[in-house]
Design a protein around this motif. Structure first.
Motif, short mmCIF file in Angstrom:
data_model
loop_
_atom_site.label_atom_id
_atom_site.label_comp_id
_atom_site.label_asym_id
_atom_site.label_seq_id
_atom_site.Cartn_x
_atom_site.Cartn_y
_atom_site.Cartn_z
N LEU A 35 -3.17 9.64 4.02
CA LEU A 35 -4.32 10.49 3.75
C LEU A 35 -5.66 9.79 3.94
O LEU A 35 -6.70 10.46 4.00
N ILE A 36 -5.67 8.47 4.05
CA ILE A 36 -6.93 7.75 4.21
C ILE A 36 -6.95 6.94 5.51
O ILE A 36 -7.82 7.12 6.36
N ILE A 37 -5.98 6.04 5.67
CA ILE A 37 -6.02 5.12 6.82
C ILE A 37 -5.77 5.85 8.13
O ILE A 37 -6.56 5.73 9.09
N LEU A 38 -4.68 6.61 8.21
CA LEU A 38 -4.36 7.29 9.47
C LEU A 38 -5.43 8.28 9.92
O LEU A 38 -5.77 8.32 11.11
N MET A 84 -14.78 7.72 -3.31
CA MET A 84 -14.13 8.05 -4.58
C MET A 84 -12.75 8.66 -4.34
O MET A 84 -11.79 8.37 -5.07
N ILE A 85 -12.65 9.51 -3.32
CA ILE A 85 -11.35 10.09 -2.98
C ILE A 85 -10.38 9.00 -2.55
O ILE A 85 -9.20 9.00 -2.93
N ALA A 86 -10.87 8.04 -1.76
CA ALA A 86 -10.02 6.94 -1.31
C ALA A 86 -9.52 6.12 -2.49
O ALA A 86 -8.34 5.74 -2.55
N ILE A 124 0.85 -1.19 0.00
CA ILE A 124 0.00 0.00 0.00
C ILE A 124 0.89 1.24 0.00
O ILE A 124 1.88 1.30 0.72
N SER A 125 0.52 2.23 -0.79
CA SER A 125 1.34 3.43 -0.90
C SER A 125 1.27 4.26 0.38
O SER A 125 0.28 4.22 1.11
N LYS A 126 2.33 5.01 0.62
CA LYS A 126 2.35 5.91 1.78
C LYS A 126 1.29 6.99 1.65
O LYS A 126 0.77 7.49 2.65
#
Length: 201
Positions: free
Chosen positions: A88-91, A187-189, A81-83
């Motif tokens: 921007l999503i998970i954290l 959609m952003i995710a 998974i990209s940083k």
């Protein structure tokens, strides 16, 4: 370059000034506009107990955050998974879980003003305080940090502001608006799942 760096630092100072004015507006000059109607609920703990709990939890969060940040590199390498997606999503979802629960809880009690204040207030705090503070802190530490975000992120930021403004400007909400907000977030995710932030040199 130097021009972008200087513009970012000046803009960060203005953003911090705007945040201070916002606090002054909400807490002093126009506090009556954001006050909630008083209810008959009695506080379940004293002021000092609440303050002590807040300090204790803040210390714990700061300690755990160090471990969390240090484990991101290993997690992204092992999972693929990209940083960008992690940062921007998970954290944000994990870090703001308490705020999300609070917003939903007070909304279920028909306190929509408080619910929107929790949700939108957090975003305003990040935009007007956290981001410019980091830029100025980097300036003090002689670390080049700018507000020169990738175009994709800027477009999503503007889109998010427009959508949220349209949803909250009438002071009412319904299931369709909630569905639109969730769909927009998904959609952003998806966009950040495939988007790669370029490396700045």
């Amino acid at each position: 370059n130097e021009e972008v760096l200087m513009v970012s630092r000046i803009a960060a100072c203005f953003l911090l000034a705007m945040y201070i004015q916002l606090l002054f507006f909400q807490l002093y000059t126009h506090s009556y506009l954001v006050e909630e109607d008083d209810d008959d609920e009695e506080p379940e703990m004293s002021f000092w107990a609440a303050l002590g709990g807040l300090v204790f939890v803040t210390i714990l969060v700061s300690i755990f955050s160090e471990y969390l940040v240090s484990s991101i590199d290993g997690f992204t390498e092992s999972s693929g998974i990209s940083k960008t997606f992690v940062g921007l999503i998970i954290l944000p979802v994990v870090g703001n879980a308490v705020e999300h629960i609070t917003a939903v809880t007070v909304a279920m009690k028909n306190k929509m003003d408080l619910s929107m204040g929790v949700a939108v207030g957090s975003s305003s705090q990040v935009s007007l305080f956290v981001v410019p503070f980091i830029v100025i802190y980097g300036w003090a530490k002689d670390i080049d940090m700018t507000l020169n975000f990738p175009h994709f992120e800027i477009m999503l930021y503007i889109l998010s502001v427009i959508i949220v403004t349209n949803c909250v400007m009438n002071g009412k909400s319904n299931w369709l608006e909630g569905s639109l907000l969730i769909s927009t977030y998904l959609m952003i995710a998806v966009g950040f799942w495939y988007e790669k932030v370029r490396e700045f040199r």
